[in-house]
Design a protein around this motif. Structure first.
Motif, PDB file in Angstrom:
ATOM      1  N   LEU A 194      13.875  60.165  68.981  1.00 18.26           N
ATOM      2  CA  LEU A 194      14.930  60.779  68.178  1.00 18.26           C
ATOM      3  C   LEU A 194      15.330  62.078  68.836  1.00 18.26           C
ATOM      4  O   LEU A 194      14.500  62.921  69.116  1.00 18.26           O
ATOM      5  N   ILE A 195      16.598  62.245  69.117  1.00 23.20           N
ATOM      6  CA  ILE A 195      17.081  63.505  69.686  1.00 23.20           C
ATOM      7  C   ILE A 195      18.009  64.164  68.686  1.00 23.20           C
ATOM      8  O   ILE A 195      19.050  63.617  68.359  1.00 23.20           O
ATOM      9  N   SER A 196      17.552  65.284  68.175  1.00 23.33           N
ATOM     10  CA  SER A 196      18.406  66.058  67.285  1.00 23.33           C
ATOM     11  C   SER A 196      18.903  67.236  68.090  1.00 23.33           C
ATOM     12  O   SER A 196      18.229  68.251  68.192  1.00 23.33           O
ATOM     13  N   PHE A 197      20.038  67.050  68.738  1.00 21.96           N
ATOM     14  CA  PHE A 197      20.498  68.059  69.673  1.00 21.96           C
ATOM     15  C   PHE A 197      21.972  68.340  69.449  1.00 21.96           C
ATOM     16  O   PHE A 197      22.823  67.641  69.948  1.00 21.96           O
ATOM     17  N   SER A 223      -1.323  68.936  63.928  1.00 18.89           N
ATOM     18  CA  SER A 223       0.073  68.492  63.928  1.00 18.89           C
ATOM     19  C   SER A 223       0.853  69.057  62.756  1.00 18.89           C
ATOM     20  O   SER A 223       1.972  69.556  62.912  1.00 18.89           O
ATOM     21  N   GLY A 224       0.262  68.985  61.552  1.00 20.63           N
ATOM     22  CA  GLY A 224       0.958  69.491  60.375  1.00 20.63           C
ATOM     23  C   GLY A 224       1.185  70.988  60.436  1.00 20.63           C
ATOM     24  O   GLY A 224       2.275  71.482  60.119  1.00 20.63           O
ATOM     25  N   GLY A 225       0.144  71.720  60.865  1.00 20.92           N
ATOM     26  CA  GLY A 225       0.273  73.165  61.000  1.00 20.92           C
ATOM     27  C   GLY A 225       1.308  73.541  62.038  1.00 20.92           C
ATOM     28  O   GLY A 225       2.080  74.503  61.860  1.00 20.92           O
ATOM     29  N   GLY A 226       1.333  72.781  63.153  1.00 18.58           N
ATOM     30  CA  GLY A 226       2.319  73.053  64.193  1.00 18.58           C
ATOM     31  C   GLY A 226       3.733  72.820  63.722  1.00 18.58           C
ATOM     32  O   GLY A 226       4.638  73.613  64.004  1.00 18.58           O
ATOM     33  N   MET A 227       3.950  71.735  62.985  1.00 18.80           N
ATOM     34  CA  MET A 227       5.289  71.444  62.465  1.00 18.80           C
ATOM     35  C   MET A 227       5.755  72.548  61.518  1.00 18.80           C
ATOM     36  O   MET A 227       6.923  72.948  61.529  1.00 18.80           O
ATOM     37  N   LYS A 228       4.852  73.041  60.704  1.00 17.43           N
ATOM     38  CA  LYS A 228       5.209  74.102  59.761  1.00 17.43           C
ATOM     39  C   LYS A 228       5.684  75.347  60.501  1.00 17.43           C
ATOM     40  O   LYS A 228       6.693  75.968  60.140  1.00 17.43           O
ATOM     41  N   LEU A 229       4.955  75.719  61.562  1.00 14.66           N
ATOM     42  CA  LEU A 229       5.326  76.893  62.351  1.00 14.66           C
ATOM     43  C   LEU A 229       6.612  76.650  63.130  1.00 14.66           C
ATOM     44  O   LEU A 229       7.493  77.514  63.199  1.00 14.66           O
ATOM     45  N   PHE A 230       6.715  75.465  63.721  1.00 14.02           N
ATOM     46  CA  PHE A 230       7.852  75.128  64.577  1.00 14.02           C
ATOM     47  C   PHE A 230       9.160  75.091  63.787  1.00 14.02           C
ATOM     48  O   PHE A 230      10.194  75.594  64.243  1.00 14.02           O
ATOM     49  N   ARG A 283       1.477  62.373  65.822  1.00 15.57           N
ATOM     50  CA  ARG A 283       2.273  61.474  64.984  1.00 15.57           C
ATOM     51  C   ARG A 283       3.719  61.928  65.102  1.00 15.57           C
ATOM     52  O   ARG A 283       4.008  63.030  65.576  1.00 15.57           O
ATOM     53  N   ALA A 284       4.630  61.081  64.682  1.00 17.45           N
ATOM     54  CA  ALA A 284       6.038  61.462  64.703  1.00 17.45           C
ATOM     55  C   ALA A 284       6.329  62.499  63.620  1.00 17.45           C
ATOM     56  O   ALA A 284       5.635  62.569  62.601  1.00 17.45           O
ATOM     57  N   MET A 285       7.347  63.294  63.847  1.00 21.92           N
ATOM     58  CA  MET A 285       7.780  64.259  62.836  1.00 21.92           C
ATOM     59  C   MET A 285       8.181  63.532  61.563  1.00 21.92           C
ATOM     60  O   MET A 285       8.876  62.518  61.599  1.00 21.92           O
ATOM     61  N   SER A 300      10.123  63.007  57.917  1.00 25.50           N
ATOM     62  CA  SER A 300      11.492  63.297  57.490  1.00 25.50           C
ATOM     63  C   SER A 300      11.571  64.628  56.749  1.00 25.50           C
ATOM     64  O   SER A 300      12.548  65.375  56.887  1.00 25.50           O
ATOM     65  N   SER A 301      10.523  64.951  55.987  1.00 29.60           N
ATOM     66  CA  SER A 301      10.520  66.224  55.257  1.00 29.60           C
ATOM     67  C   SER A 301      10.466  67.405  56.222  1.00 29.60           C
ATOM     68  O   SER A 301      11.073  68.462  55.971  1.00 29.60           O
ATOM     69  N   GLU A 302       9.749  67.226  57.343  1.00 34.78           N
ATOM     70  CA  GLU A 302       9.673  68.292  58.351  1.00 34.78           C
ATOM     71  C   GLU A 302      11.008  68.434  59.072  1.00 34.78           C
ATOM     72  O   GLU A 302      11.458  69.559  59.349  1.00 34.78           O
ATOM     73  N   ALA A 303      11.659  67.316  59.367  1.00 36.80           N
ATOM     74  CA  ALA A 303      12.977  67.370  60.002  1.00 36.80           C
ATOM     75  C   ALA A 303      13.983  68.073  59.097  1.00 36.80           C
ATOM     76  O   ALA A 303      14.846  68.834  59.565  1.00 36.80           O
TER      77      ALA A 303
END
Length: 327
Positions: free
Chosen positions: A5-8, A61-68, A84-86, A88-91
């Motif tokens: 998935l590219i969100s660019f 992974s979860g902690g990284g997504m939260k920071l990112f 794991r993949a990101m 939808s809630s993180e996106a």
């Protein structure tokens, strides 16, 4: 296999002054499973290029997504690793905070159940055995869910060792924990005939049989060598790199090996990722070049295979190069 998935979207303007304190050093967070691979890439990147060695923090992974996904600018990381993949809630969080990203699926990894070389023979079990050992609720003789009564592995199946159930595993912030729940617990309960709503609600037990052991998988291996009764849950690369200390269990009749994971025969395997913050490319030095180095090292003949990464196939490799072009 999930498509990359590219969100660019055209990157919004980010003030160069906002990055002044660390514009010359890439900041990376995320998965403890991907950490050894990212560390090898970062070390080589710092040694062979004119860029600084990226700073990596193992947050899960979860902690990284939260920071990112929290935002853009000096206070937020440039890259996050994930086992794991990101979600939808993180996106959605990323989008709400103006974070634009590019996804790289770098390869595959197996989740292993392992014990010490000194802890008796390698275990031979099914996903159902493992799920019944760690779940807070298990089915009784009538198929009704009750609080888990199992204290010994042999209570679950007479073929299993007559020793206490002690499982050292990842915390809720870990992508390995997410993947383990999906690939072991959910799959096992689905096979037992439970519907999706029921098996999705199954939680891991908290009575001491399952011990959350932090984001550092090396600490789990250290603990296994001290406790011959315990088993641990972690990524295949840690098994491969500690073969002189621990051994992996046979799951559903399949041994966790490089070949079995690459072929898809090993039942507990998942994809590995890193995500690049597009907003920071061209502002923090070397991000695109670091991503390129990671892609080349993750190739089938690249050095990351030597430390346990299972490379993706031709379609996966092509998708990574397409993602690079977007940077």
């Amino acid at each position: 296999m999930k498509n990359v998935l590219i969100s660019f979207i055209a990157a919004t303007a980010v003030s160069t002054s906002a990055f002044a304190d660390r514009a010359d050093t890439i900041s990376i967070v995320g998965s403890s499973t991907v950490y050894p691979f990212a560390s090898k890439v970062a070390e080589g990147f710092g040694e062979t290029t004119d860029f600084n060695t990226p700073v990596i923090e193992s947050t899960g992974s979860g902690g990284g997504m939260k920071l990112f996904c929290a935002g853009i600018g000096l206070d937020h990381p440039d890259v996050t690793n994930a086992s794991r993949a990101m979600k939808s809630s993180e996106a959605e969080t990323c989008a709400a905070n103006g974070v634009e990203f590019v996804e790289f699926m770098i390869g595959y990894d197996g989740i292993v159940i392992a014990n010490s070389l000194n802890g008796g023979p390698a275990l031979n079990m099914t996903r159902e055995h493992v799920a019944l050992a760690v779940s807070a609720q298990v089915p009784d003789a009538n198929g009704n869910l009750v609080d888990n009564p199992y204290e010994m592995w042999s209570d679950i199946d007479a073929s299993l060792p007559n020793r206490p159930i002690v499982v050292l595993g990842p915390p809720t912030s870990s992508g390995t924990r997410d993947a383990f729940e999906e690939l072991v617990i959910h799959k096992a309960y689905k096979a037992m005939g439970f519907d999706k709503k029921t098996y999705k609600a199954i939680e891991i037990r908290e009575d001491g049989a399952y011990v959350e052991s932090g984001e550092n998988d090396s600490l789990i291996i250290d603990s296994l060598t001290k406790d011959g009764n315990a088993v641990g849950i972690f990524g295949f690369s840690f098994l491969q790199n500690n073969a002189d200390r621990v051994k992996g269990a046979v799951i559903d009749g399949v041994v966790p090996t490089f070949e079995n994971i690459a072929s898809g025969d090993y039942p507990v395997s998942r994809s590995l990722f890193f995500y690049v913050k597009a907003n920071h490319v061209g502002v923090v030095e070397g991000i695109a070049e670091y991503a390129e180095e990671f892609v080349f090292q993750a190739a089938p003949d690249g050095p990351l295979t030597e430390i346990g990464l299972i490379p993706g196939g031709d379609d996966d490799q092509e998708a990574m190069f397409e993602a690079l072009e977007s940077l």
